[in-house]
Design a protein around this motif. Structure first.
Motif, PDB file in Angstrom:
ATOM      1  N   ALA A 119      15.500  43.263  85.179  1.00  0.00           N
ATOM      2  CA  ALA A 119      14.098  43.033  84.818  1.00  0.00           C
ATOM      3  C   ALA A 119      13.146  43.962  85.561  1.00  0.00           C
ATOM      4  CB  ALA A 119      13.725  41.579  85.061  1.00  0.00           C
ATOM      5  N   SER A 120      13.386  44.201  86.843  1.00  0.00           N
ATOM      6  CA  SER A 120      12.476  45.069  87.607  1.00  0.00           C
ATOM      7  C   SER A 120      12.549  46.516  87.130  1.00  0.00           C
ATOM      8  CB  SER A 120      12.775  44.978  89.102  1.00  0.00           C
ATOM      9  OG  SER A 120      14.095  45.416  89.366  1.00  0.00           O
ATOM     10  N   LYS A 123      10.819  46.624  83.638  1.00  0.00           N
ATOM     11  CA  LYS A 123       9.354  46.570  83.769  1.00  0.00           C
ATOM     12  C   LYS A 123       8.801  47.919  84.207  1.00  0.00           C
ATOM     13  CE  LYS A 123       5.549  43.936  85.748  1.00  0.00           C
ATOM     14  NZ  LYS A 123       5.169  42.787  86.585  1.00  0.00           N
ATOM     15  N   SER A 124       9.460  48.550  85.155  1.00  0.00           N
ATOM     16  CA  SER A 124       9.029  49.874  85.620  1.00  0.00           C
ATOM     17  C   SER A 124       9.071  50.892  84.479  1.00  0.00           C
ATOM     18  CB  SER A 124       9.921  50.324  86.777  1.00  0.00           C
ATOM     19  OG  SER A 124       9.617  51.641  87.158  1.00  0.00           O
ATOM     20  N   VAL A 126       8.982  50.300  81.201  1.00  0.00           N
ATOM     21  CA  VAL A 126       8.020  49.943  80.154  1.00  0.00           C
ATOM     22  C   VAL A 126       6.599  50.297  80.579  1.00  0.00           C
ATOM     23  CG1 VAL A 126       6.966  47.972  78.968  1.00  0.00           C
ATOM     24  CG2 VAL A 126       9.456  48.174  79.076  1.00  0.00           C
ATOM     25  N   LEU A 127       6.226  49.937  81.803  1.00  0.00           N
ATOM     26  CA  LEU A 127       4.853  50.178  82.247  1.00  0.00           C
ATOM     27  C   LEU A 127       4.564  51.646  82.509  1.00  0.00           C
ATOM     28  CD1 LEU A 127       4.235  47.054  84.506  1.00  0.00           C
ATOM     29  CD2 LEU A 127       3.597  47.415  82.105  1.00  0.00           C
ATOM     30  N   ARG A 134       4.751  50.692  74.628  1.00  0.00           N
ATOM     31  CA  ARG A 134       5.590  49.681  75.274  1.00  0.00           C
ATOM     32  C   ARG A 134       4.809  48.940  76.355  1.00  0.00           C
ATOM     33  NH1 ARG A 134      10.667  53.203  75.280  1.00  0.00           N
ATOM     34  NH2 ARG A 134      11.718  52.497  73.401  1.00  0.00           N
ATOM     35  N   ALA A 135       3.997  49.673  77.112  1.00  0.00           N
ATOM     36  CA  ALA A 135       3.235  49.034  78.187  1.00  0.00           C
ATOM     37  C   ALA A 135       2.368  47.906  77.641  1.00  0.00           C
ATOM     38  CB  ALA A 135       2.386  50.068  78.916  1.00  0.00           C
ATOM     39  N   TRP A 138       4.414  44.699  77.086  1.00  0.00           N
ATOM     40  CA  TRP A 138       5.156  44.103  78.179  1.00  0.00           C
ATOM     41  C   TRP A 138       5.171  42.572  78.124  1.00  0.00           C
ATOM     42  CZ3 TRP A 138       9.158  44.382  80.868  1.00  0.00           C
ATOM     43  CH2 TRP A 138       9.371  43.511  81.935  1.00  0.00           C
ATOM     44  N   SER A 142       8.687  40.735  78.047  1.00  0.00           N
ATOM     45  CA  SER A 142       9.002  39.772  79.091  1.00  0.00           C
ATOM     46  C   SER A 142       9.402  38.422  78.484  1.00  0.00           C
ATOM     47  CB  SER A 142       7.786  39.613  80.007  1.00  0.00           C
ATOM     48  OG  SER A 142       8.027  38.666  80.998  1.00  0.00           O
TER      49      SER A 142
END
Length: 185
Positions: A119-120, A123-124, A126-127, A134-135, A138, A142
Protein backbone atom coordinates in the motif's frame (compact mmCIF):
# COMPACT_ATOMS: atom_id res chain seq x y z
CA UNK A 1 0.22 -24.21 -26.13
CA UNK A 2 -1.72 -20.94 -26.06
CA UNK A 3 -2.80 -19.07 -22.95
CA UNK A 4 -4.91 -16.06 -22.09
CA UNK A 5 -2.94 -14.21 -19.42
CA UNK A 6 -5.31 -11.92 -17.51
CA UNK A 7 -3.76 -9.33 -15.20
CA UNK A 8 -5.91 -7.85 -12.46
CA UNK A 9 -5.21 -5.35 -9.68
CA UNK A 10 -5.74 -1.74 -8.64
CA UNK A 11 -4.66 1.18 -10.79
CA UNK A 12 -0.93 1.85 -10.49
CA UNK A 13 0.26 -1.62 -9.42
CA UNK A 14 2.08 -2.25 -12.70
CA UNK A 15 -0.31 -4.32 -14.80
CA UNK A 16 0.66 -2.57 -18.04
CA UNK A 17 4.38 -2.96 -17.32
CA UNK A 18 3.91 -6.68 -16.71
CA UNK A 19 1.66 -6.97 -19.80
CA UNK A 20 4.46 -5.55 -21.97
CA UNK A 21 6.99 -7.89 -20.36
CA UNK A 22 4.81 -10.97 -20.97
CA UNK A 23 4.33 -9.89 -24.60
CA UNK A 24 8.07 -9.47 -25.11
CA UNK A 25 9.00 -12.65 -23.26
CA UNK A 26 6.41 -14.99 -24.80
CA UNK A 27 5.45 -13.38 -28.11
CA UNK A 28 1.87 -13.07 -26.83
CA UNK A 29 -0.44 -10.64 -28.53
CA UNK A 30 -2.48 -7.93 -26.85
CA UNK A 31 -5.32 -5.87 -28.27
CA UNK A 32 -6.10 -2.36 -27.09
CA UNK A 33 -9.16 -2.02 -24.89
CA UNK A 34 -11.99 0.33 -25.67
CA UNK A 35 -12.48 3.00 -23.03
CA UNK A 36 -14.52 6.07 -22.28
CA UNK A 37 -11.82 7.56 -20.06
CA UNK A 38 -9.95 10.60 -21.35
CA UNK A 39 -6.69 10.00 -23.16
CA UNK A 40 -3.44 10.89 -21.41
CA UNK A 41 -1.91 11.60 -24.83
CA UNK A 42 1.01 9.24 -24.26
CA UNK A 43 2.47 6.59 -26.54
CA UNK A 44 1.48 3.88 -24.06
CA UNK A 45 -2.09 5.15 -23.94
CA UNK A 46 -2.28 5.04 -27.74
CA UNK A 47 -1.07 1.40 -27.67
CA UNK A 48 -3.33 0.30 -24.84
CA UNK A 49 -6.67 1.96 -25.61
CA UNK A 50 -9.20 2.93 -28.24
CA UNK A 51 -10.90 6.06 -26.93
CA UNK A 52 -14.60 6.63 -27.53
CA UNK A 53 -17.76 8.08 -26.01
CA UNK A 54 -20.37 5.86 -24.38
CA UNK A 55 -22.61 6.39 -27.41
CA UNK A 56 -19.89 5.01 -29.71
CA UNK A 57 -18.86 2.14 -27.43
CA UNK A 58 -19.14 -1.19 -29.30
CA UNK A 59 -21.85 -3.56 -28.10
CA UNK A 60 -20.73 -6.77 -29.82
CA UNK A 61 -17.50 -8.76 -29.54
CA UNK A 62 -16.64 -6.85 -26.37
CA UNK A 63 -16.57 -7.79 -22.72
CA UNK A 64 -17.44 -4.47 -21.08
CA UNK A 65 -16.64 -3.57 -17.48
CA UNK A 66 -16.60 -0.41 -15.43
CA UNK A 67 -13.62 0.88 -13.50
CA UNK A 68 -13.32 4.22 -11.72
CA UNK A 69 -16.55 5.38 -13.33
CA UNK A 70 -15.35 4.74 -16.89
CA UNK A 71 -16.19 1.95 -19.31
CA UNK A 72 -13.56 -0.45 -20.60
CA UNK A 73 -14.01 -3.16 -23.20
CA UNK A 74 -11.85 -6.21 -23.80
CA UNK A 75 -11.93 -7.26 -27.46
CA UNK A 76 -13.00 -10.90 -27.36
CA UNK A 77 -12.64 -11.24 -31.13
CA UNK A 78 -8.97 -10.29 -30.91
CA UNK A 79 -8.32 -12.83 -28.15
CA UNK A 80 -9.97 -15.54 -30.25
CA UNK A 81 -7.93 -14.51 -33.33
CA UNK A 82 -4.70 -14.79 -31.32
CA UNK A 83 -5.65 -18.24 -30.07
CA UNK A 84 -6.64 -19.49 -33.53
CA UNK A 85 -3.22 -18.39 -34.81
CA UNK A 86 -1.60 -20.42 -32.03
CA UNK A 87 -0.52 -17.29 -30.14
CA UNK A 88 -1.11 -16.50 -26.50
CA UNK A 89 -2.86 -13.27 -25.56
CA UNK A 90 -2.41 -10.97 -22.55
CA UNK A 91 -4.85 -8.38 -21.23
CA UNK A 92 -5.73 -6.40 -18.12
CA UNK A 93 -9.15 -6.37 -16.47
CA UNK A 94 -10.96 -4.57 -13.67
CA UNK A 95 -12.11 -7.26 -11.28
CA UNK A 96 -13.13 -10.87 -10.63
CA UNK A 97 -16.41 -10.60 -12.50
CA UNK A 98 -14.48 -10.06 -15.73
CA UNK A 99 -12.10 -12.94 -14.91
CA UNK A 100 -15.13 -15.19 -14.32
CA UNK A 101 -16.69 -14.22 -17.65
CA UNK A 102 -13.40 -14.83 -19.47
CA UNK A 103 -13.06 -18.17 -17.69
CA UNK A 104 -16.46 -19.26 -18.97
CA UNK A 105 -15.29 -18.54 -22.52
CA UNK A 106 -11.62 -19.61 -22.48
CA UNK A 107 -11.71 -22.30 -19.76
CA UNK A 108 -8.35 -24.01 -19.28
CA UNK A 109 -6.50 -21.49 -21.46
CA UNK A 110 -7.09 -18.75 -18.86
CA UNK A 111 -4.19 -17.78 -16.57
CA UNK A 112 -5.56 -15.24 -14.06
CA UNK A 113 -2.87 -13.21 -12.29
CA UNK A 114 -3.32 -10.70 -9.50
CA UNK A 115 -0.69 -7.93 -9.43
CA UNK A 116 -0.02 -6.81 -5.88
CA UNK A 117 1.88 -3.85 -4.50
CA UNK A 118 2.43 -2.79 -0.88
CA UNK A 119 0.00 0.00 0.00
CA UNK A 120 2.76 2.50 0.82
CA UNK A 121 4.56 1.83 -2.47
CA UNK A 122 1.31 2.06 -4.43
CA UNK A 123 0.33 5.32 -2.77
CA UNK A 124 3.73 6.80 -3.59
CA UNK A 125 3.42 5.70 -7.25
CA UNK A 126 -0.13 6.99 -7.59
CA UNK A 127 0.47 10.37 -5.95
CA UNK A 128 3.64 10.96 -7.99
CA UNK A 129 1.98 10.10 -11.33
CA UNK A 130 2.79 13.10 -13.55
CA UNK A 131 -0.52 12.87 -15.41
CA UNK A 132 -2.48 13.51 -12.19
CA UNK A 133 -5.28 11.19 -13.33
CA UNK A 134 -4.25 8.52 -10.82
CA UNK A 135 -3.48 11.01 -8.05
CA UNK A 136 -7.04 12.32 -8.26
CA UNK A 137 -8.30 8.73 -8.02
CA UNK A 138 -6.31 7.83 -4.90
CA UNK A 139 -9.42 7.74 -2.64
CA UNK A 140 -11.08 5.29 -5.07
CA UNK A 141 -7.90 3.21 -5.41
CA UNK A 142 -7.55 3.13 -1.63
CA UNK A 143 -11.15 1.96 -1.33
CA UNK A 144 -10.54 -0.70 -3.98
CA UNK A 145 -7.57 -1.98 -1.99
CA UNK A 146 -9.88 -2.58 0.98
CA UNK A 147 -11.87 -5.01 -1.22
CA UNK A 148 -8.82 -6.95 -2.47
CA UNK A 149 -9.51 -9.94 -0.26
CA UNK A 150 -12.87 -10.41 -1.99
CA UNK A 151 -11.20 -10.21 -5.41
CA UNK A 152 -8.28 -12.56 -4.98
CA UNK A 153 -10.36 -15.74 -5.02
CA UNK A 154 -10.59 -15.76 -8.82
CA UNK A 155 -6.85 -15.78 -9.52
CA UNK A 156 -4.32 -18.60 -9.64
CA UNK A 157 -1.16 -16.52 -9.30
CA UNK A 158 -0.01 -13.40 -7.49
CA UNK A 159 2.87 -11.18 -8.58
CA UNK A 160 4.30 -8.84 -5.94
CA UNK A 161 5.37 -5.67 -7.73
CA UNK A 162 6.43 -3.80 -4.58
CA UNK A 163 10.17 -4.00 -5.20
CA UNK A 164 12.47 -3.67 -8.17
CA UNK A 165 11.39 -4.43 -11.73
CA UNK A 166 14.12 -7.07 -11.87
CA UNK A 167 12.46 -8.88 -8.95
CA UNK A 168 9.01 -8.50 -10.51
CA UNK A 169 10.22 -9.88 -13.84
CA UNK A 170 11.91 -12.80 -12.06
CA UNK A 171 8.51 -13.67 -10.51
CA UNK A 172 6.87 -13.42 -13.94
CA UNK A 173 9.54 -15.69 -15.46
CA UNK A 174 8.91 -18.29 -12.74
CA UNK A 175 5.16 -18.04 -13.31
CA UNK A 176 5.54 -18.46 -17.08
CA UNK A 177 7.77 -21.52 -16.62
CA UNK A 178 5.30 -23.04 -14.14
CA UNK A 179 2.35 -22.44 -16.46
CA UNK A 180 4.12 -24.07 -19.39
CA UNK A 181 5.25 -27.04 -17.30
CA UNK A 182 1.86 -27.62 -15.67
CA UNK A 183 -0.26 -27.09 -18.79
CA UNK A 184 1.87 -29.27 -21.08
CA UNK A 185 1.20 -32.38 -18.96
Amino acid sequence: MTHLFVLMGPSGVGKSTILRYVKDKTGAESAPKYTTRPSLNTEEDAQDFIFCDREDFPDTGILRFESYGEWFGTQLDEITKSMKKGRSHVTTVGDCSVVSELSSIYNNDLVPIFVFCDASVLKSRVLSDPSLHRAQRWPQISSEMARIYDQIGCVEFVINNSGSLANTFLQVDRLLAMVERDRVR
